[in-house]
Design a protein around this motif. Structure first.
Motif, PDB file in Angstrom:
ATOM      1  N   PRO A  16      39.520  96.888  26.826  1.00 42.24           N
ATOM      2  CA  PRO A  16      38.606  97.945  27.283  1.00 42.24           C
ATOM      3  C   PRO A  16      38.892  98.448  28.695  1.00 42.24           C
ATOM      4  O   PRO A  16      38.543  99.576  29.038  1.00 42.24           O
ATOM      5  CB  PRO A  16      37.227  97.262  27.228  1.00 42.24           C
ATOM      6  CG  PRO A  16      37.393  96.111  26.311  1.00 42.24           C
ATOM      7  CD  PRO A  16      38.793  95.649  26.490  1.00 42.24           C
ATOM      8  N   LYS A  17      39.546  97.614  29.501  1.00 41.03           N
ATOM      9  CA  LYS A  17      39.803  97.989  30.890  1.00 41.03           C
ATOM     10  C   LYS A  17      41.113  98.755  31.081  1.00 41.03           C
ATOM     11  O   LYS A  17      41.269  99.463  32.080  1.00 41.03           O
ATOM     12  CB  LYS A  17      39.801  96.743  31.776  1.00 41.03           C
ATOM     13  CG  LYS A  17      38.438  96.051  31.819  1.00 41.03           C
ATOM     14  CD  LYS A  17      38.455  94.855  32.751  1.00 41.03           C
ATOM     15  CE  LYS A  17      37.085  94.183  32.799  1.00 41.03           C
ATOM     16  NZ  LYS A  17      37.068  93.017  33.701  1.00 41.03           N
ATOM     17  N   ILE A  18      42.060  98.601  30.145  1.00 40.56           N
ATOM     18  CA  ILE A  18      43.359  99.241  30.360  1.00 40.56           C
ATOM     19  C   ILE A  18      43.750 100.228  29.253  1.00 40.56           C
ATOM     20  O   ILE A  18      44.717 100.984  29.424  1.00 40.56           O
ATOM     21  CB  ILE A  18      44.485  98.208  30.543  1.00 40.56           C
ATOM     22  CG1 ILE A  18      44.765  97.456  29.246  1.00 40.56           C
ATOM     23  CG2 ILE A  18      44.154  97.253  31.680  1.00 40.56           C
ATOM     24  CD1 ILE A  18      45.998  96.557  29.331  1.00 40.56           C
ATOM     25  N   GLN A  19      43.023 100.207  28.147  1.00 39.49           N
ATOM     26  CA  GLN A  19      43.365 101.135  27.068  1.00 39.49           C
ATOM     27  C   GLN A  19      43.228 102.584  27.529  1.00 39.49           C
ATOM     28  O   GLN A  19      42.250 102.956  28.180  1.00 39.49           O
ATOM     29  CB  GLN A  19      42.476 100.896  25.852  1.00 39.49           C
ATOM     30  CG  GLN A  19      42.866 101.732  24.638  1.00 39.49           C
ATOM     31  CD  GLN A  19      42.009 101.416  23.441  1.00 39.49           C
ATOM     32  OE1 GLN A  19      40.897 100.901  23.561  1.00 39.49           O
ATOM     33  NE2 GLN A  19      42.512 101.713  22.245  1.00 39.49           N
ATOM     34  N   ASN A  20      44.232 103.387  27.206  1.00 43.14           N
ATOM     35  CA  ASN A  20      44.299 104.808  27.580  1.00 43.14           C
ATOM     36  C   ASN A  20      44.429 105.012  29.090  1.00 43.14           C
ATOM     37  O   ASN A  20      44.178 106.104  29.592  1.00 43.14           O
ATOM     38  CB  ASN A  20      43.082 105.586  27.050  1.00 43.14           C
ATOM     39  CG  ASN A  20      43.052 105.594  25.530  1.00 43.14           C
ATOM     40  OD1 ASN A  20      44.098 105.681  24.884  1.00 43.14           O
ATOM     41  ND2 ASN A  20      41.866 105.486  24.954  1.00 43.14           N
TER      42      ASN A  20
END
Length: 286
Positions: A16-20
């Motif tokens: 959730p912190k690094i996706q996209n």
């Protein structure tokens, strides 16, 4: 060594912190891990976006449009989000994103790995050499009683050794194989080929229960494992019935837990709940 539940938890925490998000910088402070970190990686992934994170066995995967970064934490590695902390002696790698998000890999023993699989030049991801011999995931729908029974039918090694090698079921490490066999009431010295279809069903169920318990309790910390916030897991405290409990009373029958060595690895079991016929045990290869 962080095992499957710990890597699954890391995936859930990190994604959730690094996706996209786009990698602004990838720092290599030490190339000399289990396998050398490819020199081209800083150029290859900088200004590229991480599309998703996934897991295969004990490998964490960062998916980019043009390739996949393959991460293994070895015996003592960890991944943590940090702010402005100065790197320590064992902080070898760093992913830097916008909004001051920094993911740092620490690995005191340097048995971890960060590799690259180029989707255009290296073929399908799971044809990569690090994945080729991995068995089914424990929660795969393909992992059935019939599948396991057939795979074990010609295995003369003990069931504990077969579970550990990861060629039939991936990710069932030393802790969870001991715990799963206790849940199944199967002696770890039992030759794999002697297990019945019912035994196979019990093993699959017990493996899944043990892994779910570990994920629910934040994983298991024996030495080095911490989550991305630096917190230890509580599986050993909340759920472990045999692992690490040599000489302590069994939670079921009150007899003493036994510790033995199998191929250099510690195995824990209850001699009463997991009884093995004494006449056969002397002939087993441990």
């Amino acid at each position: 060594m962080p095992e499957l539940p710990e890597i699954e938890l890391l995936k859930r925490e990190i994604e959730p912190k690094i996706q996209n998000r786009t990698v602004l910088e990838f720092k290599i402070r030490n190339h000399k891990l289990r396998w050398p970190v490819p020199d081209h990686l800083p150029k290859t992934i900088v200004n590229q976006t991480i599309l998703k994170c996934s897991r295969r066995g004990k490998y964490l995967l960062f998916h980019f449009k043009h390739g996949v970064q393959i991460i293994h934490l070895g015996m003592s590695g960890s991944l943590r989000f940090i702010r402005d902390e100065s790197p320590g002696k064992h902080d070898h790698l760093e992913w830097i994103f916008n909004e001051s998000i920094i993911l740092r890999m620490n690995d005191p023993r340097k048995f971890g790995a960060v590799l690259w699989h180029d989707l255009e030049n290296d073929g399908k991801l799971y044809d990569n050499k690090v994945f080729k011999n991995l068995g089914l995931e424990p929660f795969s729908t393909e992992l059935t009683d019939q599948y396991l029974h057939k795979k074990l039918s010609n295995k003369k090694k003990s069931i504990k050794q077969v579970l550990l090698d990861g060629h039939i079921i991936v990710g069932v490490g030393n802790i969870y194989s001991s715990e799963s066999l206790f849940k199944s009431r199967i002696n770890p010295l039992t030759p794999a080929s002697e297990l019945s279809m019912k035994n196979c069903s019990e093993i699959i169920t017990s493996i899944r229960e043990a892994l779910c318990d570990s994920i629910d309790s934040g994983g298991s910390t024996i030495r080095n494992y911490v989550n991305t916030n630096g917190e230890s897991g509580n599986y050993m405290k909340n759920y472990a019935s045999v692992y690490g409990r040599n000489g302590l009373p069994c939670n079921v029958c009150n007899s003493k837990i036994i510790k033995i060595k199998q191929n250099g690895r510690s195995t824990y079991y209850c001699p009463i709940c997991q009884n093995l016929d004494k006449k056969r045990s002397s002939n087993l290869n441990i």
